[in-house]
Design a protein around this motif. Structure first.
Motif, PDB file in Angstrom:
ATOM      1  N   GLY A   1      22.402  58.810  48.059  1.00 56.60           N
ATOM      2  CA  GLY A   1      23.440  58.643  49.246  1.00 56.60           C
ATOM      3  C   GLY A   1      22.344  57.953  49.737  1.00 56.60           C
TER       4      GLY A   1
ATOM      5  N   THR B   1      27.423  58.816  53.808  1.00 59.30           N
ATOM      6  CA  THR B   1      27.816  59.109  54.860  1.00 59.30           C
ATOM      7  C   THR B   1      28.318  59.206  56.250  1.00 59.30           C
TER       8      THR B   1
ATOM      9  N   ASN C   1      17.977  58.815  53.543  1.00 60.22           N
ATOM     10  CA  ASN C   1      19.535  60.238  53.134  1.00 60.22           C
ATOM     11  C   ASN C   1      19.158  61.496  53.749  1.00 60.22           C
TER      12      ASN C   1
END
Length: 300
Positions: free
Chosen positions: A254, A173, A235
């Motif tokens: 992730g 992300t 992560n």
């Protein structure tokens, strides 16, 4: 007590039931063959053959002994094979140390080679960091190791079996994850997760050298000892981390791995052993690794 040579002569004669043909197979004349059978019958205190001018037949005792003789010779031949394989290092026990990181890709590969070509060799595994392996090798507590430290002659021998590029682990992300290639300058002021200076000193020093060579001051936030632990912290969003490319084998959700534009830095993995350890399985295993991994002398 009878001799194995006598058992062999008995079995050949039991198959041929003819002294001339049996003697020819045994590369002797009939007289010494007859003497071998007489000595065997004397040891057993029982006739094994009925003889006359026309034919040779097994007695009931001979029929019963034929099965036992075959088993005795088979056991003797197997004993010779077992001793030979142990002396050649193809059987016995090999105690092997390995780092957690080597178990992701390289250890399974070596174990697969051994299971196909050294079926009689028992490999006993012990997970340990490289510094522990070096101590255990010197104390002959393990026979071989998979570690990061280069061999230290003359006591320790070794060959390099892998060279892994260091990659940057980034949370999927994170904005940096959207880039396929990063600059080392992108890490300025970034929280860095690294290896423990005690249990993971090899990687700790390697990563620290990356920042020093590029005139960056790393902002370390966590130090842990295992690659999977580092990836778990990445992560969780605690920072980014340099890890060897073997981490790709973990497929950690992730986390993405990216190359960094800089002078490439590699982590080496060595197969290590003590030169004073007399276990013959060591060099047999080393030669197997050399052959299957196509390692040349230049990669020592």
């Amino acid at each position: 007590m009878f001799e194995l040579k006598q058992l062999h002569s008995f079995l050949v004669l039991a198959e041929e039931l003819h002294f001339g043909r049996a003697a020819k197979r045994l590369h002797m004349t009939q007289s010494p063959l007859s003497r071998q059978i007489q000595l065997l019958e004397h040891s057993l205190q029982s006739p094994l053959f009925k003889r006359n001018n026309r034919n040779v037949q097994l007695t009931p005792a001979g029929l019963a002994f034929r099965h036992e003789a075959r088993q005795i010779l088979a056991l003797a031949e197997n004993a010779v094979t077992v001793v030979r394989h142990h002396s050649q290092g193809r059987a016995g026990r090999l105690r092997m140390g390995f780092t957690a990181g080597s178990s992701y890709r390289h250890l399974p590969k070596l174990l697969s080679f051994a299971s196909h070509e050294l079926k009689e060799l028992e490999i006993v595994l012990r997970e340990m960091v490289t510094t522990q392996q070096m101590e255990a090798l010197n104390a002959h507590q393990i026979d071989v190791g998979l570690g990061r430290q280069p061999p230290n002659p003359p006591e320790i021998g070794g060959i390099r079996i892998a060279r892994e590029r260091m990659l940057l682990a980034v949370p999927s992300t994170h904005p940096l994850a959207q880039q396929t290639s990063l600059r080392i300058e992108d890490l300025r002021g970034m929280p860095i997760i690294s290896f423990s200076p005690q249990d993971g000193f090899y990687f700790y020093a390697l990563i620290d050298s990356i920042f020093r060579q590029n005139n960056l001051q790393p902002q370390y936030v966590q130090h842990v000892s295992q690659i999977h632990s580092i990836l778990a912290l990445v992560n969780a969003g605690l920072g980014v981390a340099f890890v060897p490319e073997t981490a790709e084998a973990l497929h950690f959700d992730g986390v993405v791995l990216r190359r960094v534009r800089m002078t490439p830095v590699f982590a080496d993995l060595y197969l290590l052993w003590s030169r004073t350890n007399p276990n013959p399985a060591i060099q047999t295993f080393v030669q197997l690794a050399r052959k299957r991994l196509r390692i040349t002398d230049s990669e020592r």
